[in-house]
Enzyme design. Structure first.
Site, PDB file in Angstrom:
ATOM      1  N   SER A 199      -2.765  -7.635   2.976  1.00  0.00           N
ATOM      2  CA  SER A 199      -3.029  -7.528   4.416  1.00  0.00           C
ATOM      3  C   SER A 199      -3.371  -8.897   4.990  1.00  0.00           C
ATOM      4  CB  SER A 199      -4.190  -6.565   4.677  1.00  0.00           C
ATOM      5  OG  SER A 199      -3.879  -5.286   4.201  1.00  0.00           O
ATOM      6  N   ARG A 237      -2.180  -5.996  -8.335  1.00  0.00           N
ATOM      7  CA  ARG A 237      -1.095  -6.965  -8.166  1.00  0.00           C
ATOM      8  C   ARG A 237      -1.116  -7.933  -9.343  1.00  0.00           C
ATOM      9  NH1 ARG A 237      -3.102  -7.652  -2.158  1.00  0.00           N
ATOM     10  NH2 ARG A 237      -4.891  -7.000  -3.353  1.00  0.00           N
ATOM     11  N   HIS A 283       0.844  -1.207   0.000  1.00  0.00           N
ATOM     12  CA  HIS A 283       0.000   0.000   0.000  1.00  0.00           C
ATOM     13  C   HIS A 283       0.885   1.265   0.000  1.00  0.00           C
ATOM     14  CE1 HIS A 283      -3.010  -2.628   2.373  1.00  0.00           C
ATOM     15  NE2 HIS A 283      -3.630  -2.365   1.245  1.00  0.00           N
ATOM     16  N   LYS A 290     -16.299  -6.586   6.331  1.00  0.00           N
ATOM     17  CA  LYS A 290     -15.036  -7.340   6.186  1.00  0.00           C
ATOM     18  C   LYS A 290     -14.485  -7.785   7.536  1.00  0.00           C
ATOM     19  CE  LYS A 290     -12.749  -6.372   1.861  1.00  0.00           C
ATOM     20  NZ  LYS A 290     -11.473  -5.936   1.272  1.00  0.00           N
TER      21      LYS A 290
HETATM   22  P1  ADP Z   1      -9.911  -3.086  -0.340  1.00  0.00           P
HETATM   23  O1  ADP Z   1     -10.656  -3.812   0.740  1.00  0.00           O
HETATM   24  O2  ADP Z   1     -10.605  -1.837  -0.798  1.00  0.00           O
HETATM   25  O3  ADP Z   1      -9.471  -3.959  -1.498  1.00  0.00           O
HETATM   26  P2  ADP Z   1      -7.168  -3.117   0.551  1.00  0.00           P
HETATM   27  O4  ADP Z   1      -6.629  -2.432   1.761  1.00  0.00           O
HETATM   28  O5  ADP Z   1      -7.116  -4.611   0.531  1.00  0.00           O
HETATM   29  O6  ADP Z   1      -8.613  -2.539   0.390  1.00  0.00           O
HETATM   30  O7  ADP Z   1      -6.412  -2.586  -0.736  1.00  0.00           O
HETATM   31  C1  ADP Z   1      -6.447  -1.232  -1.087  1.00  0.00           C
HETATM   32  C2  ADP Z   1      -5.815  -1.053  -2.457  1.00  0.00           C
HETATM   33  O8  ADP Z   1      -4.432  -1.377  -2.383  1.00  0.00           O
HETATM   34  C3  ADP Z   1      -6.403  -1.978  -3.526  1.00  0.00           C
HETATM   35  O9  ADP Z   1      -6.437  -1.270  -4.757  1.00  0.00           O
HETATM   36  C4  ADP Z   1      -5.418  -3.101  -3.613  1.00  0.00           C
HETATM   37  O10 ADP Z   1      -5.422  -3.725  -4.883  1.00  0.00           O
HETATM   38  C5  ADP Z   1      -4.118  -2.332  -3.380  1.00  0.00           C
HETATM   39  N1  ADP Z   1      -3.046  -3.175  -2.867  1.00  0.00           N
HETATM   40  C6  ADP Z   1      -3.039  -3.958  -1.757  1.00  0.00           C
HETATM   41  N2  ADP Z   1      -1.864  -4.587  -1.622  1.00  0.00           N
HETATM   42  C7  ADP Z   1      -1.091  -4.202  -2.679  1.00  0.00           C
HETATM   43  C8  ADP Z   1       0.232  -4.528  -3.130  1.00  0.00           C
HETATM   44  N3  ADP Z   1       0.994  -5.401  -2.475  1.00  0.00           N
HETATM   45  N4  ADP Z   1       0.687  -3.929  -4.249  1.00  0.00           N
HETATM   46  C9  ADP Z   1      -0.114  -3.064  -4.931  1.00  0.00           C
HETATM   47  N5  ADP Z   1      -1.356  -2.728  -4.575  1.00  0.00           N
HETATM   48  C10 ADP Z   1      -1.853  -3.290  -3.465  1.00  0.00           C
END
Ligand code: ADP
Length: 169
Positions: A135, A97, A24, A48
């Site tokens: 996460s 990703r 992130h 969630k």
């Molecule tokens: P959500 O529940 O909205 O998907 P997340 O916290 O899981 O929220 O992810 C927020 C954003 O960060 C999403 O666009 C996700 O694809 C991106 N993201 C999460 N981990 C990575 C990573 N390792 N590399 C690039 N983008 C990521």
């Protein structure tokens, strides 16, 4: 014909951030390199069942970016499209990703366009070192006592260790 004026200097990076990882952080910093201001939007997302409270998730991110005046952290409990407009943002940034992210992200982007056609969703590709970082993977590693170095910032690492070692939750 859409307006060809430059739409905005503000971008929103929304997510659950439960908890924030270096994947992130990479996306947020790269967005801040492109836009004048980045608002990190932390979604309440009760469905969630987050491990960390909203306040904890916001605090982790605020601590990471405390020295950056371009990056602001806010929580929201409303439609992302409304949150974006409230912050004068016309651009929403999401990270991608693997191909497996694509279908869900494509759907989210279509919904956003449907709700407000003036908003644009832009995608930044994950840096190779964070391709497999999520996460949920981080929480699983922490649960079984694995090493979190290089995956999450120190404040998150400490909090995760505390939860799983002391069985806080
Ligand atoms: P959500 O529940 O909205 O998907 P997340 O916290 O899981 O929220 O992810 C927020 C954003 O960060 C999403 O666009 C996700 O694809 C991106 N993201 C999460 N981990 C990575 C990573 N390792 N590399 C690039 N983008 C990521």
């Amino acid at each position: 014909m859409i307006s060809l004026e430059r739409v905005t200097e503000v971008a929103i990076v929304p997510g659950s951030f439960d908890p924030i990882t270096y994947g992130h952080i990479d996306i947020i910093e790269r967005a801040a390199y492109i836009f004048d201001k980045v608002v990190v939007g932390v979604a309440v997302n009760p469905e969630k069942k987050p491990l960390f409270t909203l306040e904890e998730r916001v605090k982790f991110i605020t601590d990471v970016f405390e020295s950056s005046s371009k990056i602001e952290v806010k929580s929201y409990n409303k439609l992302l499209t409304d949150f974006a407009l409230e912050n004068n943002a016309k651009i929403i940034i999401r990270g991608l990703r693997a191909v497996s992210d694509f279908e869900r992200e494509f759907q989210i982007a279509q919904f956003i366009k449907k709700l407000n056609p003036t908003l644009e969703v832009m995608f930044l590709m994950s840096s190779p070192e964070y391709m497999y970082l999520s996460s949920s993977a981080v929480k699983e590693i922490a649960e079984f006592g694995g090493c979190l170095k290089g995956l999450v910032p120190n404040n998150v690492e400490k909090a995760l260790m505390k939860i799983y070692q002391e069985g806080r939750r």
